[in-house]
Design an enzyme around this catalytic site. Sequence first.
Site, PDB file in Angstrom:
ATOM      1  N   HIS A  59       0.839  -1.039   0.028  1.00  0.00           N
ATOM      2  CA  HIS A  59      -0.047   0.032   0.042  1.00  0.00           C
ATOM      3  C   HIS A  59       0.937   1.378  -0.155  1.00  0.00           C
ATOM      4  O   HIS A  59       0.806   2.234  -1.025  1.00  0.00           O
ATOM      5  CB  HIS A  59      -0.982   0.053   1.250  1.00  0.00           C
ATOM      6  CG  HIS A  59      -1.848   1.291   1.510  1.00  0.00           C
ATOM      7  ND1 HIS A  59      -3.046   0.965   1.271  1.00  0.00           N
ATOM      8  CD2 HIS A  59      -1.227   2.351   1.891  1.00  0.00           C
ATOM      9  CE1 HIS A  59      -3.769   2.335   1.451  1.00  0.00           C
ATOM     10  NE2 HIS A  59      -2.608   3.023   1.793  1.00  0.00           N
ATOM     11  N   GLU A  60       1.923   1.343   1.028  1.00  0.00           N
ATOM     12  CA  GLU A  60       2.714   2.596   0.845  1.00  0.00           C
ATOM     13  C   GLU A  60       3.745   2.583  -0.223  1.00  0.00           C
ATOM     14  O   GLU A  60       4.190   3.611  -0.704  1.00  0.00           O
ATOM     15  CB  GLU A  60       3.569   2.388   2.470  1.00  0.00           C
ATOM     16  CG  GLU A  60       2.577   2.342   3.700  1.00  0.00           C
ATOM     17  CD  GLU A  60       1.612   3.538   3.694  1.00  0.00           C
ATOM     18  OE1 GLU A  60       2.072   4.589   2.960  1.00  0.00           O
ATOM     19  OE2 GLU A  60       0.418   3.300   4.289  1.00  0.00           O
ATOM     20  N   HIS A  63       2.081   4.506  -3.007  1.00  0.00           N
ATOM     21  CA  HIS A  63       1.723   5.797  -2.762  1.00  0.00           C
ATOM     22  C   HIS A  63       3.418   6.341  -3.145  1.00  0.00           C
ATOM     23  O   HIS A  63       3.468   7.309  -4.129  1.00  0.00           O
ATOM     24  CB  HIS A  63       1.690   6.139  -1.540  1.00  0.00           C
ATOM     25  CG  HIS A  63       0.311   6.181  -0.825  1.00  0.00           C
ATOM     26  ND1 HIS A  63      -0.742   6.458  -1.584  1.00  0.00           N
ATOM     27  CD2 HIS A  63      -0.068   5.445   0.421  1.00  0.00           C
ATOM     28  CE1 HIS A  63      -1.778   6.114  -0.854  1.00  0.00           C
ATOM     29  NE2 HIS A  63      -1.401   5.544  -0.023  1.00  0.00           N
TER      30      HIS A  63
END
Length: 265
Positions: A59-60, A63
């Site tokens: 998820h990170e 980003h």
Amino acid sequence: MTVTDLRRRRDRRISPVFLGIVAVTAAAGWAAWTEPGGSTGLAVFVFVTGAWVVSLCLHEYAHARTALHSGDISIEAKGYLTLNPLKYTHALLSIVLPLLFVIMGGIGLPGGAVFIERGRIRGRWRHSLISAAGPLTNLLFAVVCTAPFWLDALDGVPAPFRYALAFLALLQVTAAILNSLPVPGLDGYGVIEPWLSRELRRQLEPFAQFGLLAVFGLLWVPEINDAFFDAVDALLRALDVPEFDTYWGRELYRFWQGEDVPGVG
């Protein structure tokens, strides 16, 4: 090869910490598959927890990678592209609190972690895409977890592993939905923030640090919790994931409660 090239390769090399988490997760998944019995609950707990941490890292990473291609070249030096959770800006928000949410309430809710230098990025669409990349990763992870269900490929899969997959899918769906809410501090707000007026953004900015906790607090209200999980269960049923499997996956995950789980023992 120049010194800069060597540094870039180092800053993009997958971290041994992440590889270790993947290895432990795979070993626990194998144990849940092959050794049904008294230790199955612990194996499912480690498997789901490890897979959840892996999804948080991805998820990170999404980003960070999107920010890199949008103009923030400082991402590499911060170590965000190594998938190492120890490199995150707020380990408490990124790993500890999400794990507590899973253990306490069976709710998947990633927290903000990577620091992006937004001043380096031009264009509102790019800012929105950076914020959207995280929840989209959870959706992709959910598709992978539910694929054996909607592809009708569960013949021969042991019940504990099937329950674990169903529960992991539930976590990913809840994470994608909750983190897409337009609440300051969550990615959903980050998607719409570039399109708001400067004055409104300034007024909402102080609430960003409380957004995550506010959403989690609201989910402890029985009526809100019931409505939310009814919607999640309906979505999972549309993906051919039975509520029976997600329920027993959650119960098996909480192995310390000593619940008798069908197909285990």
